[in-house]
Enzyme design. Sequence first.
Site, PDB file in Angstrom:
ATOM      1  N   GLY A   8       0.525  -4.926   1.082  1.00 44.88           N
ATOM      2  CA  GLY A   8      -0.690  -4.939   0.261  1.00 44.88           C
ATOM      3  C   GLY A   8      -0.468  -5.631  -1.086  1.00 44.88           C
TER       4      GLY A   8
ATOM      5  N   ALA B 159       0.871  -1.176   0.000  1.00 45.83           N
ATOM      6  CA  ALA B 159       0.000   0.000   0.000  1.00 45.83           C
ATOM      7  C   ALA B 159       0.907   1.224   0.000  1.00 45.83           C
ATOM      8  CB  ALA B 159      -0.868  -0.014   1.255  1.00 45.83           C
TER       9      ALA B 159
HETATM   10  N1  COA Z   1       4.600   3.067  -0.625  1.00 46.50           N
HETATM   11  C1  COA Z   1       4.996   4.213  -1.188  1.00 46.50           C
HETATM   12  N2  COA Z   1       6.092   4.316  -1.945  1.00 46.50           N
HETATM   13  C2  COA Z   1       6.831   3.218  -2.141  1.00 46.50           C
HETATM   14  C3  COA Z   1       6.471   1.978  -1.594  1.00 46.50           C
HETATM   15  C4  COA Z   1       5.291   1.925  -0.803  1.00 46.50           C
HETATM   16  N3  COA Z   1       4.857   0.796  -0.251  1.00 46.50           N
HETATM   17  N4  COA Z   1       7.397   1.059  -1.954  1.00 46.50           N
HETATM   18  C5  COA Z   1       8.290   1.714  -2.714  1.00 46.50           C
HETATM   19  N5  COA Z   1       7.964   3.015  -2.833  1.00 46.50           N
HETATM   20  C6  COA Z   1       8.655   4.075  -3.575  1.00 46.50           C
HETATM   21  C7  COA Z   1       9.882   4.570  -2.818  1.00 46.50           C
HETATM   22  O1  COA Z   1       9.506   5.525  -1.850  1.00 46.50           O
HETATM   23  C8  COA Z   1      10.678   5.154  -3.964  1.00 46.50           C
HETATM   24  O2  COA Z   1      10.125   6.397  -4.312  1.00 46.50           O
HETATM   25  P1  COA Z   1      11.100   7.681  -4.602  1.00 46.50           P
HETATM   26  O3  COA Z   1      11.951   7.233  -5.760  1.00 46.50           O
HETATM   27  O4  COA Z   1      10.155   8.783  -4.940  1.00 46.50           O
HETATM   28  O5  COA Z   1      11.898   7.883  -3.364  1.00 46.50           O
HETATM   29  C9  COA Z   1      10.401   4.214  -5.108  1.00 46.50           C
HETATM   30  O6  COA Z   1       9.190   3.552  -4.780  1.00 46.50           O
HETATM   31  C10 COA Z   1      11.463   3.162  -5.335  1.00 46.50           C
HETATM   32  O7  COA Z   1      11.655   2.477  -4.098  1.00 46.50           O
HETATM   33  P2  COA Z   1      13.081   2.309  -3.377  1.00 46.50           P
HETATM   34  O8  COA Z   1      12.836   2.100  -1.919  1.00 46.50           O
HETATM   35  O9  COA Z   1      13.990   3.438  -3.764  1.00 46.50           O
HETATM   36  O10 COA Z   1      13.592   0.972  -4.077  1.00 46.50           O
HETATM   37  P3  COA Z   1      14.640  -0.076  -3.471  1.00 46.50           P
HETATM   38  O11 COA Z   1      14.998  -0.984  -4.589  1.00 46.50           O
HETATM   39  O12 COA Z   1      15.745   0.616  -2.766  1.00 46.50           O
HETATM   40  O13 COA Z   1      13.807  -0.899  -2.353  1.00 46.50           O
HETATM   41  C11 COA Z   1      11.895  -2.076  -1.476  1.00 46.50           C
HETATM   42  C12 COA Z   1      12.753  -1.716  -2.724  1.00 46.50           C
HETATM   43  C13 COA Z   1      10.672  -2.811  -1.980  1.00 46.50           C
HETATM   44  C14 COA Z   1      12.707  -2.985  -0.545  1.00 46.50           C
HETATM   45  C15 COA Z   1      11.509  -0.770  -0.747  1.00 46.50           C
HETATM   46  O14 COA Z   1      10.931   0.137  -1.687  1.00 46.50           O
HETATM   47  C16 COA Z   1      10.492  -0.969   0.367  1.00 46.50           C
HETATM   48  O15 COA Z   1      10.856  -1.453   1.424  1.00 46.50           O
HETATM   49  N6  COA Z   1       9.231  -0.556   0.128  1.00 46.50           N
HETATM   50  C17 COA Z   1       8.188  -0.595   1.136  1.00 46.50           C
HETATM   51  C18 COA Z   1       7.701  -2.011   1.346  1.00 46.50           C
HETATM   52  C19 COA Z   1       6.654  -2.037   2.438  1.00 46.50           C
HETATM   53  O16 COA Z   1       6.916  -1.809   3.598  1.00 46.50           O
HETATM   54  N7  COA Z   1       5.434  -2.363   2.015  1.00 46.50           N
HETATM   55  C20 COA Z   1       4.331  -2.510   2.924  1.00 46.50           C
HETATM   56  C21 COA Z   1       3.522  -1.281   2.991  1.00 46.50           C
HETATM   57  S1  COA Z   1       2.157  -1.491   4.117  1.00 46.50           S
END
Ligand code: COA
Length: 265
Positions: free
Chosen positions: A120, A74
Site C-alpha cells: 500500500g 497497509a
Molecule cells: N503492517 C503492520 N505493521 C508493520 C508493517 C505493516 N505493513 N510493516 C512494518 N510493521 C511493523 C512491524 O510489525 C514492527 O512492529 P513491532 O515493532 O510492533 O513488532 C515495526 O513495524 C517495525 O518493523 P520490522 O519488521 O521490525 O522492521 P525491519 O526493519 O525488520 O523490516 C520491513 C522492515 C519493511 C522489511 C518489514 O517490516 C516488512 O516486511 N513489513 C511488511 C511489508 C509488507 O508486506 N507490506 C505489504 C502489506 S500489504
Amino acid sequence: MNIFKNRPMKYNNILVEKNDKIAEIIINRPKKLNALNKETISELHSTFTELESDDHIRVIILTGNGDKAFVAGADISEFADFDVSQGAELAKHGQEILFDFIENLSIPVIAAVNGFALGGGLELAMACHFRVASENAKMGLPEVSLGVIPGYGGTQRLPQLVGKGKAMEMIMTAGMITADDALKNGLVNHVVDQDELLPFCEKLATKIARNSSTAISSAIKAVNANFKEGVNGFDVEVEQFGECFGTDDFEEGTTAFLEKRKPDF
Ligand code: COA
C-alpha cells in the site's frame, strides 16, 4: 534544510506543515514504519480534502516520518482475519477515499519516497502525480507473499509506470527494487541523497507553484483521462484546453507574455 515551519498536530498519525503555497503531509507512525491503518487512511483523506479547498495551497508533498520508511504497506494486523467481502470492501473503500482521490486531486501531489515503499505504500506513491526517491529507498509489491494481491490500485498503476513485463515480475516475485532500479524503470523521476530529498521536492514544488493552478488542474484531468476506461483522452484534452480560455490565469499568462513581464497567477 527544510523550509517548512512546524504547525500544531491535529491528527494522530499525520503531520501537516505549510510554507506559503506548498503543504507537506508527513505520515507519522514511524514505530510501525508508517503502515497505513484505517485511521491513517481516514486522516489522509481529511487532510487532502482540507488542503484542496485551501485556495492558497498550490502543491502538496507527501512523505513518511523517519529515515527508514515512506510507508511499509497497509497495516497487516488490521486485515489478517478478514473474509472475502471484508477484503473487497477494504480495497474499494481505500481506493475511493485515498488512492483514486489523490490521483484525481486538482492540485499536484509529489511523493517524496524516503525509505521503504511497500505494498500500500508503493501504491500510495504511485497514486501521487509523480515521485522522487532518496537513494536508500526500496520499493515493491510484496502482497503475493501474504496470499493476496495489491488492492489499492497496484496492479493497474505499476504497469502504467514500468510496463507490463516489469510489473508482472515485481508482483510475482514480491521482491524489492532499489531507488536506482526504480529510476531506470520510470517508477520515480529522480533519486537524491536522503538529506536532499525534501529540499529537492520543495524546489520542484516552488517551480510548479509559479505556474497557473487552473491550467495545472486541467492538465491533471487531461493526462489522467489517458488511463481511464471508456474515456477518450483527446476529447478531454480538447474540452480542458477550451476551458482554459475562460480563466483569469489565461488572460494574465498571455497578457504578461505580450507585455514582456512575468505572470502573477
Ligand atoms: N503492517 C503492520 N505493521 C508493520 C508493517 C505493516 N505493513 N510493516 C512494518 N510493521 C511493523 C512491524 O510489525 C514492527 O512492529 P513491532 O515493532 O510492533 O513488532 C515495526 O513495524 C517495525 O518493523 P520490522 O519488521 O521490525 O522492521 P525491519 O526493519 O525488520 O523490516 C520491513 C522492515 C519493511 C522489511 C518489514 O517490516 C516488512 O516486511 N513489513 C511488511 C511489508 C509488507 O508486506 N507490506 C505489504 C502489506 S500489504
